[in-house]
Design a protein around this motif. Structure first.
Motif, mmCIF file in Angstrom:
data_model
loop_
_atom_site.group_PDB
_atom_site.id
_atom_site.type_symbol
_atom_site.label_atom_id
_atom_site.label_comp_id
_atom_site.label_asym_id
_atom_site.label_seq_id
_atom_site.Cartn_x
_atom_site.Cartn_y
_atom_site.Cartn_z
ATOM 1 N N LEU A 146 0.826 -1.214 0.000
ATOM 2 C CA LEU A 146 0.000 0.000 0.000
ATOM 3 C C LEU A 146 0.859 1.262 0.000
ATOM 4 C CD1 LEU A 146 -2.586 -1.232 2.636
ATOM 5 C CD2 LEU A 146 -2.949 -1.022 0.173
ATOM 6 N N ASP A 147 2.175 1.086 -0.118
ATOM 7 C CA ASP A 147 3.147 2.178 -0.100
ATOM 8 C C ASP A 147 3.020 3.020 1.171
ATOM 9 O OD1 ASP A 147 5.352 3.531 -1.097
ATOM 10 O OD2 ASP A 147 4.134 4.989 -2.186
ATOM 11 N N LEU A 148 2.840 2.327 2.300
ATOM 12 C CA LEU A 148 2.748 2.984 3.593
ATOM 13 C C LEU A 148 3.841 2.482 4.519
ATOM 14 C CD1 LEU A 148 -1.052 2.884 4.597
ATOM 15 C CD2 LEU A 148 0.283 4.888 3.939
ATOM 16 N N THR A 149 4.274 3.352 5.404
ATOM 17 C CA THR A 149 5.076 2.956 6.557
ATOM 18 C C THR A 149 4.133 2.943 7.749
ATOM 19 O OG1 THR A 149 5.598 5.238 7.127
ATOM 20 C CG2 THR A 149 7.148 4.087 5.635
ATOM 21 N N PHE A 150 4.574 2.380 8.860
ATOM 22 C CA PHE A 150 3.720 2.369 10.037
ATOM 23 C C PHE A 150 3.454 3.795 10.521
ATOM 24 C CE2 PHE A 150 2.738 1.492 14.589
ATOM 25 C CZ PHE A 150 1.562 0.802 14.360
ATOM 26 N N ALA A 151 4.457 4.668 10.424
ATOM 27 C CA ALA A 151 4.275 6.070 10.844
ATOM 28 C C ALA A 151 3.198 6.761 10.008
ATOM 29 C CB ALA A 151 5.593 6.824 10.741
ATOM 30 N N ARG A 152 3.219 6.549 8.700
ATOM 31 C CA ARG A 152 2.200 7.177 7.846
ATOM 32 C C ARG A 152 0.830 6.541 8.084
ATOM 33 N NH1 ARG A 152 6.636 7.391 3.738
ATOM 34 N NH2 ARG A 152 5.695 5.617 2.704
ATOM 35 N N TYR A 153 0.803 5.251 8.341
ATOM 36 C CA TYR A 153 -0.452 4.583 8.679
ATOM 37 C C TYR A 153 -1.035 5.180 9.963
ATOM 38 C CZ TYR A 153 -3.605 1.064 10.573
ATOM 39 O OH TYR A 153 -4.688 0.441 11.131
ATOM 40 N N GLU A 154 -0.194 5.332 10.985
ATOM 41 C CA GLU A 154 -0.668 5.910 12.246
ATOM 42 C C GLU A 154 -1.223 7.314 12.034
ATOM 43 O OE1 GLU A 154 1.579 4.443 16.130
ATOM 44 O OE2 GLU A 154 2.944 5.409 14.712
ATOM 45 N N LEU A 155 -0.566 8.101 11.193
ATOM 46 C CA LEU A 155 -1.040 9.457 10.916
ATOM 47 C C LEU A 155 -2.408 9.420 10.232
ATOM 48 C CD1 LEU A 155 1.185 12.343 9.670
ATOM 49 C CD2 LEU A 155 -1.169 12.154 8.975
ATOM 50 N N LEU A 156 -2.557 8.554 9.237
ATOM 51 C CA LEU A 156 -3.861 8.430 8.575
ATOM 52 C C LEU A 156 -4.943 8.010 9.564
ATOM 53 C CD1 LEU A 156 -2.996 6.682 5.170
ATOM 54 C CD2 LEU A 156 -3.786 9.042 5.511
ATOM 55 N N MET A 157 -4.639 7.064 10.430
ATOM 56 C CA MET A 157 -5.630 6.594 11.390
ATOM 57 C C MET A 157 -5.977 7.678 12.412
ATOM 58 S SD MET A 157 -6.611 3.771 10.277
ATOM 59 C CE MET A 157 -7.689 3.320 11.632
ATOM 60 N N LEU A 158 -4.998 8.455 12.838
ATOM 61 C CA LEU A 158 -5.271 9.559 13.753
ATOM 62 C C LEU A 158 -6.243 10.541 13.115
ATOM 63 C CD1 LEU A 158 -4.671 11.032 16.420
ATOM 64 C CD2 LEU A 158 -2.731 12.105 15.261
ATOM 65 N N LEU A 159 -6.009 10.872 11.853
ATOM 66 C CA LEU A 159 -6.919 11.783 11.149
ATOM 67 C C LEU A 159 -8.284 11.138 10.934
ATOM 68 C CD1 LEU A 159 -4.471 13.321 8.524
ATOM 69 C CD2 LEU A 159 -5.332 14.382 10.631
ATOM 70 N N LEU A 160 -8.295 9.865 10.581
ATOM 71 C CA LEU A 160 -9.557 9.152 10.375
ATOM 72 C C LEU A 160 -10.411 9.167 11.641
ATOM 73 C CD1 LEU A 160 -11.024 7.212 8.223
ATOM 74 C CD2 LEU A 160 -10.133 5.386 9.655
ATOM 75 N N PHE A 161 -9.777 8.984 12.790
ATOM 76 C CA PHE A 161 -10.492 8.942 14.062
ATOM 77 C C PHE A 161 -10.834 10.326 14.612
ATOM 78 C CE2 PHE A 161 -8.416 4.610 15.151
ATOM 79 C CZ PHE A 161 -9.432 3.938 14.502
ATOM 80 N N SER A 162 -10.228 11.366 14.066
ATOM 81 C CA SER A 162 -10.508 12.712 14.581
ATOM 82 C C SER A 162 -11.918 13.135 14.183
ATOM 83 C CB SER A 162 -9.470 13.714 14.095
ATOM 84 O OG SER A 162 -9.625 13.959 12.719
ATOM 85 N N ARG A 163 -12.489 14.017 14.967
ATOM 86 C CA ARG A 163 -13.873 14.451 14.758
ATOM 87 C C ARG A 163 -14.111 15.027 13.365
ATOM 88 N NH1 ARG A 163 -15.241 18.124 19.513
ATOM 89 N NH2 ARG A 163 -13.262 17.173 19.912
ATOM 90 N N ARG A 164 -13.183 15.840 12.899
ATOM 91 C CA ARG A 164 -13.368 16.526 11.607
ATOM 92 C C ARG A 164 -12.486 15.971 10.487
ATOM 93 N NH1 ARG A 164 -13.571 20.618 15.531
ATOM 94 N NH2 ARG A 164 -15.613 21.625 15.626
ATOM 95 N N GLY A 165 -11.710 14.957 10.796
ATOM 96 C CA GLY A 165 -10.807 14.402 9.781
ATOM 97 C C GLY A 165 -9.607 15.290 9.523
ATOM 98 N N ALA A 166 -9.373 16.250 10.417
ATOM 99 C CA ALA A 166 -8.259 17.186 10.255
ATOM 100 C C ALA A 166 -7.739 17.584 11.632
ATOM 101 C CB ALA A 166 -8.714 18.427 9.495
#
Length: 168
Positions: free
Chosen positions: A55-75
């Motif tokens: 998926l061309d991801l590192t764990f750090a980039r995955y964690e960042l995407l998931m943090l944004l995904l879980f955030s209230r506004r996606g940002a």
């Protein structure tokens, strides 16, 4: 990625034996615990990387995407991302750059703080995060390699270690 051939003996147990034989027996268990923990981290990271690489991801980039995904506004502001993921601002900038180049995140000005920049997850980022999570859940998180009760015990032990270190 080919799985390496197992060693004939446990090198950490062998190091423990040498530690004890050289007069450092009082700290040999601590050395074995730290070394085992670091080796376990390498093993887990290799398993995660094997899943995320296509998926061309590192764990750090995955964690960042998931943090944004879980955030209230996606940002979230970049500085808040760094704080929540406990990484240096330079690492956040680099991860956001990579995700932005792939269309998974976009930068936006903060609506009330002119000094701050928000990272916002895109639909492409959401799809990638969910696909990665499904694969990680199936191949790594569902069976991290510990027997019954081992996962909860490990979480509790590592929570104690992190608390004692002032992690939270």
């Amino acid at each position: 990625m080919a799985t390496p051939k197992p060693l004939p003996t446990d090198p950490i147990a062998e190091a423990h034996r040498h530690w004890t034989a050289h007069g450092w027996g009082s700290v040999a268990d601590g050395m074995a615990a730290v070394t085992s923990l670091m080796r376990a981290q390498q093993i887990m990271l290799a398993r995660v990387d094997e899943v995320l690489r296509p998926l061309d991801l590192t764990f750090a980039r995955y964690e960042l995407l998931m943090l944004l995904l879980f955030s209230r506004r996606g940002a979230l502001p970049l500085n808040k991302i760094g704080s929540r993921l406990q990484v240096h601002p330079t690492s956040i900038t680099s991860a956001v750059d990579r995700l932005e180049a792939r269309g998974q995140v976009r930068r936006n000005p903060h609506p009330t703080d002119r000094r701050a920049i928000l990272a916002e997850i895109t639909e492409e980022g959401r799809a990638t995060a969910l696909a990665a999570t499904e694969k990680l859940n199936d191949t790594v998180f569902a069976d991290p390699g510990l027997g019954d009760g081992g996962v909860r015990t490990l979480i509790d032990l590592l929570t104690d270690l992190r608390r004692a270190a002032g992690d939270f």
